[in-house]
Design a protein around this motif. Sequence first.
Motif, PDB file in Angstrom:
ATOM      1  N   ALA A  28      11.297  22.157  -3.675  1.00 44.09           N
ATOM      2  CA  ALA A  28      10.974  23.201  -4.944  1.00 44.09           C
ATOM      3  C   ALA A  28      10.671  24.512  -4.165  1.00 44.09           C
ATOM      4  CB  ALA A  28      10.249  22.750  -5.658  1.00 44.09           C
ATOM      5  N   ALA A  29       9.442  24.643  -2.606  1.00 48.26           N
ATOM      6  CA  ALA A  29       8.529  25.565  -2.400  1.00 48.26           C
ATOM      7  C   ALA A  29       9.703  26.131  -0.568  1.00 48.26           C
ATOM      8  CB  ALA A  29       7.886  24.698  -2.050  1.00 48.26           C
ATOM      9  N   GLY A  30      10.946  25.119  -0.758  1.00 43.74           N
ATOM     10  CA  GLY A  30      11.403  25.535   0.133  1.00 43.74           C
ATOM     11  C   GLY A  30      10.916  24.892   1.390  1.00 43.74           C
ATOM     12  N   ASP A  31       9.750  23.925   1.525  1.00 40.97           N
ATOM     13  CA  ASP A  31       9.443  23.696   2.335  1.00 40.97           C
ATOM     14  C   ASP A  31      10.005  22.086   3.047  1.00 40.97           C
ATOM     15  OD1 ASP A  31       8.588  22.456   4.950  1.00 40.97           O
ATOM     16  OD2 ASP A  31       6.784  22.840   3.858  1.00 40.97           O
ATOM     17  N   VAL A  32      12.053  22.353   3.753  1.00 46.63           N
ATOM     18  CA  VAL A  32      12.595  21.348   3.933  1.00 46.63           C
ATOM     19  C   VAL A  32      12.350  20.294   5.296  1.00 46.63           C
ATOM     20  CG1 VAL A  32      14.759  22.209   2.684  1.00 46.63           C
ATOM     21  CG2 VAL A  32      14.774  22.304   5.634  1.00 46.63           C
ATOM     22  N   GLU A  33      10.866  21.432   5.912  1.00 46.97           N
ATOM     23  CA  GLU A  33      10.913  20.722   7.461  1.00 46.97           C
ATOM     24  C   GLU A  33      10.094  19.269   6.877  1.00 46.97           C
ATOM     25  OE1 GLU A  33      11.217  24.006   7.104  1.00 46.97           O
ATOM     26  OE2 GLU A  33      12.317  24.983   8.749  1.00 46.97           O
ATOM     27  N   SER A  34       9.130  19.612   6.064  1.00 48.30           N
ATOM     28  CA  SER A  34       7.674  18.735   5.928  1.00 48.30           C
ATOM     29  C   SER A  34       8.478  17.578   5.137  1.00 48.30           C
ATOM     30  CB  SER A  34       7.082  20.076   4.918  1.00 48.30           C
ATOM     31  OG  SER A  34       5.929  20.170   5.516  1.00 48.30           O
ATOM     32  N   GLU A  42       0.825  -0.712  -0.406  1.00 47.24           N
ATOM     33  CA  GLU A  42       0.236   0.144  -0.272  1.00 47.24           C
ATOM     34  C   GLU A  42       1.108   1.194  -0.025  1.00 47.24           C
ATOM     35  OE1 GLU A  42      -3.254   0.095  -0.217  1.00 47.24           O
ATOM     36  OE2 GLU A  42      -3.409  -1.839  -0.242  1.00 47.24           O
ATOM     37  N   LEU A  43       0.207   2.344  -0.700  1.00 46.49           N
ATOM     38  CA  LEU A  43       0.641   3.411  -0.769  1.00 46.49           C
ATOM     39  C   LEU A  43       1.005   3.923   0.814  1.00 46.49           C
ATOM     40  CD1 LEU A  43       2.333   5.512  -2.072  1.00 46.49           C
ATOM     41  CD2 LEU A  43      -0.176   6.903  -2.154  1.00 46.49           C
ATOM     42  N   VAL A  44       2.229   4.410   1.585  1.00 43.06           N
ATOM     43  CA  VAL A  44       2.402   5.247   2.504  1.00 43.06           C
ATOM     44  C   VAL A  44       2.098   6.790   2.697  1.00 43.06           C
ATOM     45  CG1 VAL A  44       4.266   5.462   4.237  1.00 43.06           C
ATOM     46  CG2 VAL A  44       3.972   3.402   2.780  1.00 43.06           C
ATOM     47  N   SER A  45       1.351   6.750   3.509  1.00 43.83           N
ATOM     48  CA  SER A  45       0.830   8.159   4.259  1.00 43.83           C
ATOM     49  C   SER A  45       0.727   9.015   5.043  1.00 43.83           C
ATOM     50  CB  SER A  45      -0.371   7.964   3.316  1.00 43.83           C
ATOM     51  OG  SER A  45      -1.238   7.917   4.645  1.00 43.83           O
ATOM     52  N   SER A  84       8.233  10.294  -3.858  1.00 48.02           N
ATOM     53  CA  SER A  84       9.459  11.620  -4.381  1.00 48.02           C
ATOM     54  C   SER A  84       9.152  12.572  -4.806  1.00 48.02           C
ATOM     55  CB  SER A  84      10.316  10.777  -5.366  1.00 48.02           C
ATOM     56  OG  SER A  84       9.744  10.160  -6.421  1.00 48.02           O
ATOM     57  N   SER A  85       7.494  12.512  -5.495  1.00 49.59           N
ATOM     58  CA  SER A  85       7.378  13.709  -5.965  1.00 49.59           C
ATOM     59  C   SER A  85       6.725  14.814  -5.311  1.00 49.59           C
ATOM     60  CB  SER A  85       6.250  13.119  -7.454  1.00 49.59           C
ATOM     61  OG  SER A  85       6.286  12.394  -8.130  1.00 49.59           O
ATOM     62  N   ARG A  86       6.095  14.113  -3.835  1.00 52.89           N
ATOM     63  CA  ARG A  86       5.721  15.233  -3.695  1.00 52.89           C
ATOM     64  C   ARG A  86       6.943  15.757  -2.458  1.00 52.89           C
ATOM     65  NH1 ARG A  86       3.021  19.202  -0.976  1.00 52.89           N
ATOM     66  NH2 ARG A  86       2.327  18.652   1.255  1.00 52.89           N
ATOM     67  N   VAL A  87       7.942  15.062  -2.789  1.00 51.30           N
ATOM     68  CA  VAL A  87       9.041  15.412  -1.381  1.00 51.30           C
ATOM     69  C   VAL A  87       9.708  16.548  -2.485  1.00 51.30           C
ATOM     70  CG1 VAL A  87      11.779  15.102  -0.928  1.00 51.30           C
ATOM     71  CG2 VAL A  87       9.833  13.639  -0.356  1.00 51.30           C
ATOM     72  N   ARG A  88       9.769  16.071  -3.758  1.00 55.83           N
ATOM     73  CA  ARG A  88      10.461  17.072  -4.625  1.00 55.83           C
ATOM     74  C   ARG A  88       9.674  18.510  -4.604  1.00 55.83           C
ATOM     75  NH1 ARG A  88      11.390  13.036  -7.874  1.00 55.83           N
ATOM     76  NH2 ARG A  88      10.165  12.828  -9.119  1.00 55.83           N
ATOM     77  N   GLU A  89       8.133  18.358  -4.374  1.00 52.11           N
ATOM     78  CA  GLU A  89       7.283  19.559  -4.694  1.00 52.11           C
ATOM     79  C   GLU A  89       7.611  20.591  -3.502  1.00 52.11           C
ATOM     80  OE1 GLU A  89       3.430  18.083  -4.343  1.00 52.11           O
ATOM     81  OE2 GLU A  89       3.332  17.461  -7.196  1.00 52.11           O
ATOM     82  N   LEU A  90       7.805  19.781  -2.161  1.00 52.05           N
ATOM     83  CA  LEU A  90       7.883  20.755  -0.934  1.00 52.05           C
ATOM     84  C   LEU A  90       9.546  21.523  -1.063  1.00 52.05           C
ATOM     85  CD1 LEU A  90       6.903  18.095   1.397  1.00 52.05           C
ATOM     86  CD2 LEU A  90       5.818  20.291   1.048  1.00 52.05           C
ATOM     87  N   ASN A 116      11.848  16.574   5.425  1.00 48.43           N
ATOM     88  CA  ASN A 116      12.533  15.712   6.315  1.00 48.43           C
ATOM     89  C   ASN A 116      11.704  15.007   6.843  1.00 48.43           C
ATOM     90  OD1 ASN A 116      15.104  17.549   6.307  1.00 48.43           O
ATOM     91  ND2 ASN A 116      15.154  18.535   7.558  1.00 48.43           N
ATOM     92  N   ARG A 117      10.377  15.587   7.175  1.00 47.75           N
ATOM     93  CA  ARG A 117       9.063  14.576   7.770  1.00 47.75           C
ATOM     94  C   ARG A 117       9.044  13.237   6.673  1.00 47.75           C
ATOM     95  NH1 ARG A 117       7.456  19.099  10.231  1.00 47.75           N
ATOM     96  NH2 ARG A 117       5.456  19.585   8.084  1.00 47.75           N
ATOM     97  N   LEU A 118       8.795  13.719   5.334  1.00 44.08           N
ATOM     98  CA  LEU A 118       8.636  12.529   4.829  1.00 44.08           C
ATOM     99  C   LEU A 118       9.650  12.078   4.825  1.00 44.08           C
ATOM    100  CD1 LEU A 118       6.229  14.247   2.018  1.00 44.08           C
ATOM    101  CD2 LEU A 118       5.605  13.225   3.870  1.00 44.08           C
ATOM    102  N   LEU A 119      10.489  11.917   5.057  1.00 42.82           N
ATOM    103  CA  LEU A 119      12.059  11.297   4.485  1.00 42.82           C
ATOM    104  C   LEU A 119      12.074  10.244   5.484  1.00 42.82           C
ATOM    105  CD1 LEU A 119      13.884  13.647   2.120  1.00 42.82           C
ATOM    106  CD2 LEU A 119      12.720  12.004   1.398  1.00 42.82           C
ATOM    107  N   GLY A 120      11.991  10.755   7.300  1.00 42.71           N
ATOM    108  CA  GLY A 120      12.312  10.181   8.201  1.00 42.71           C
ATOM    109  C   GLY A 120      13.857  10.657   8.477  1.00 42.71           C
ATOM    110  N   ALA A 121      14.357  11.243   7.652  1.00 41.76           N
ATOM    111  CA  ALA A 121      15.588  12.064   7.626  1.00 41.76           C
ATOM    112  C   ALA A 121      15.543  13.340   7.514  1.00 41.76           C
ATOM    113  CB  ALA A 121      16.260  10.432   7.430  1.00 41.76           C
TER     114      ALA A 121
END
Length: 168
Positions: free
Chosen positions: A33-39, A14-17, A25-31, A41-46
């Motif tokens: 591009a917006a400069g939102d490293v905190e979000s 199942e897709l992780v949410s 990876s698409s959502r991480v790249r979007e974040l 980082n939360r998605l990446l777990g690191a």
Amino acid sequence: MSDLAELAPVEPFELVSLGGEPVGSSRVRELLAAGDVESANRLLGARYMAHGTVVKGAERGHTIGFPTANLRLSPRKALPPGVFAVTVDALGATFGGMANVGPRPTFPDDPPSLEVNLFDFAADLYGQAITVRFTAKLRDQVRFGSLDELKAQLAADEAAARRVLDLA
């Protein structure tokens, strides 16, 4: 017999949410591009990181008291635009610092870059591979009217980054 015959069968999952948002990876790249490293980082777990080789720059940072390590990276590397509190792995140790990512608004003729000022560090890093881990965004990039304005903002950025990194 081929090595492929020995591979285990692939099982779908199942897709992780996280917080109702898909983690991918698409959502991480979007974040990023917006400069939102905190979000991101939360998605990446690191913490998001960039690894590259230090190359010679224009050395403007050195002349104004904020020397930077300029990284050569793949042009395909996703980078968040702005100014960030970071940690840097270099020469077998970890240092706190601040990074500027993107074009240099005060010097518009220069190409976009990732440049890092390491706190309490004075060694030569030219040709060395370093890893930059993004902790928090401090601000967007802005164009300064003078070097004195830039130096004052860099001092404020350093103080803010030290607080974020608990190095104050």
